[in-house]
Write a protein that holds these residues in place. Sequence first.
Motif, short mmCIF file in Angstrom:
data_model
loop_
_atom_site.label_atom_id
_atom_site.label_comp_id
_atom_site.label_asym_id
_atom_site.label_seq_id
_atom_site.Cartn_x
_atom_site.Cartn_y
_atom_site.Cartn_z
N ILE A 168 -23.00 -55.23 5.12
CA ILE A 168 -22.11 -56.18 5.78
C ILE A 168 -21.81 -57.33 4.83
O ILE A 168 -22.71 -57.91 4.23
CB ILE A 168 -22.74 -56.72 7.08
N VAL A 169 -20.51 -57.63 4.69
CA VAL A 169 -20.09 -58.75 3.84
C VAL A 169 -19.09 -59.62 4.61
O VAL A 169 -18.39 -59.13 5.49
CB VAL A 169 -19.45 -58.28 2.52
N ILE A 170 -19.07 -60.89 4.27
CA ILE A 170 -18.04 -61.80 4.76
C ILE A 170 -17.09 -61.99 3.59
O ILE A 170 -17.51 -62.40 2.51
CB ILE A 170 -18.63 -63.13 5.23
N ARG A 171 -15.82 -61.66 3.81
CA ARG A 171 -14.83 -61.73 2.73
C ARG A 171 -13.51 -62.23 3.30
O ARG A 171 -13.31 -62.24 4.51
CB ARG A 171 -14.65 -60.37 2.07
N GLU A 172 -12.59 -62.61 2.41
CA GLU A 172 -11.26 -63.02 2.85
C GLU A 172 -10.52 -61.82 3.42
O GLU A 172 -10.72 -60.67 3.00
CB GLU A 172 -10.48 -63.63 1.69
N VAL B 157 -22.16 -57.21 16.18
CA VAL B 157 -22.78 -58.17 15.25
C VAL B 157 -23.27 -59.44 15.92
O VAL B 157 -23.88 -60.28 15.27
CB VAL B 157 -21.83 -58.57 14.09
N ARG B 158 -23.05 -59.56 17.21
CA ARG B 158 -23.50 -60.78 17.89
C ARG B 158 -25.03 -60.83 17.96
O ARG B 158 -25.69 -59.81 18.12
CB ARG B 158 -22.93 -60.83 19.31
N GLY B 159 -25.55 -62.05 17.86
CA GLY B 159 -27.00 -62.25 17.96
C GLY B 159 -27.76 -61.89 16.71
O GLY B 159 -28.99 -61.85 16.71
N LYS B 160 -27.06 -61.64 15.61
CA LYS B 160 -27.71 -61.23 14.36
C LYS B 160 -27.54 -62.27 13.25
O LYS B 160 -27.88 -62.01 12.11
CB LYS B 160 -27.17 -59.88 13.91
N GLY B 161 -26.97 -63.42 13.58
CA GLY B 161 -26.83 -64.49 12.61
C GLY B 161 -25.51 -64.51 11.86
O GLY B 161 -25.25 -65.44 11.09
N TYR B 162 -24.66 -63.51 12.07
CA TYR B 162 -23.39 -63.48 11.34
C TYR B 162 -22.41 -64.56 11.81
O TYR B 162 -21.62 -65.06 11.02
CB TYR B 162 -22.75 -62.10 11.41
N GLY B 163 -22.47 -64.90 13.08
CA GLY B 163 -21.61 -65.97 13.59
C GLY B 163 -21.93 -67.29 12.89
O GLY B 163 -21.02 -68.01 12.49
N LYS B 164 -23.21 -67.59 12.73
CA LYS B 164 -23.60 -68.82 12.05
C LYS B 164 -23.19 -68.78 10.58
O LYS B 164 -22.71 -69.77 10.03
CB LYS B 164 -25.11 -69.05 12.16
N LEU B 165 -23.36 -67.63 9.95
CA LEU B 165 -22.94 -67.50 8.54
C LEU B 165 -21.44 -67.73 8.41
O LEU B 165 -20.98 -68.42 7.49
CB LEU B 165 -23.31 -66.12 8.00
N GLN C 26 -16.26 -70.30 28.78
CA GLN C 26 -17.00 -69.05 28.92
C GLN C 26 -17.81 -68.71 27.67
O GLN C 26 -18.76 -67.94 27.73
CB GLN C 26 -16.03 -67.88 29.19
N LEU C 27 -17.46 -69.29 26.53
CA LEU C 27 -18.13 -68.97 25.27
C LEU C 27 -19.29 -69.92 25.02
O LEU C 27 -19.34 -70.65 24.03
CB LEU C 27 -17.11 -69.00 24.13
N LYS C 28 -20.24 -69.88 25.92
CA LYS C 28 -21.36 -70.83 25.91
C LYS C 28 -22.20 -70.76 24.63
O LYS C 28 -22.61 -71.78 24.09
CB LYS C 28 -22.25 -70.59 27.13
N ALA C 29 -22.46 -69.56 24.13
CA ALA C 29 -23.27 -69.43 22.91
C ALA C 29 -22.57 -70.08 21.72
O ALA C 29 -23.20 -70.78 20.92
CB ALA C 29 -23.57 -67.96 22.62
N ALA C 30 -21.26 -69.88 21.61
CA ALA C 30 -20.50 -70.47 20.52
C ALA C 30 -20.51 -71.99 20.63
O ALA C 30 -20.73 -72.70 19.63
CB ALA C 30 -19.07 -69.95 20.52
N ILE C 31 -20.30 -72.51 21.82
CA ILE C 31 -20.27 -73.96 22.02
C ILE C 31 -21.63 -74.56 21.66
O ILE C 31 -21.70 -75.62 21.03
CB ILE C 31 -19.87 -74.30 23.48
N HIS C 32 -22.70 -73.87 21.99
CA HIS C 32 -24.04 -74.34 21.64
C HIS C 32 -24.19 -74.43 20.11
O HIS C 32 -24.76 -75.40 19.59
CB HIS C 32 -25.11 -73.42 22.23
N ILE C 33 -23.67 -73.44 19.39
CA ILE C 33 -23.73 -73.46 17.93
C ILE C 33 -22.94 -74.65 17.40
O ILE C 33 -23.42 -75.39 16.53
CB ILE C 33 -23.21 -72.14 17.32
N TYR C 34 -21.74 -74.88 17.93
CA TYR C 34 -20.93 -76.01 17.47
C TYR C 34 -21.68 -77.32 17.67
O TYR C 34 -21.71 -78.18 16.79
CB TYR C 34 -19.59 -76.08 18.22
#
Length: 163
Positions: free
Chosen positions: A6-10, A95-103, A127-135
């Motif tokens: 898994i990579v994060i790329r443009e 990929v949720r819950g595996k740290g990729y969102g934070k990355l 509705q996107l409670k997990a995302a809002i918590h990260i923000y």
Amino acid sequence: MSKDTIVIREIKLEDNQQIEQVIRGCFHEFKIPLEGTAYTDEETPRMFESYQNSNDVYYVIDNNGEVLGGGGIKPLKDFEADVCEIQKMYFSPKVRGKGYGKLMFEKCLQSAKELGYKQCYIESAPQLKAAIHIYESYGFKHLKSGLGNTGHYSCGVWMIKDL
């Protein structure tokens, strides 16, 4: 799915259809309104073309050619030039819950700084409670109303952070 594949790329042109499916799938999954959101944005089916300016960037999470999510930075429309917006950050359940969102989030924030922005704005759906918590955990503060002219009148969460 192995982590080292898994990579994060443009984003690339050939990613358009897959990232559109990921974005739109989240709206149905989380029962987010379709009108007045990224679901109906003209950019959503053509993400590659929509992020080709010198002051914006869009990244995808790629697992051997399968696009599993994305997120980007763009100037906040009809607002101060040094304020950007994190846009269209959505992820497949794979990929949720595996740290990729934070990355991805950290990569977007770093890119915003490198592009010279002074503040970063986010609109989200309640509705996107997990995302809002990260923000919130990254120091984003809630606003009473939206900024700029995103056209996302169905988003009820607005946040900003100094970079």
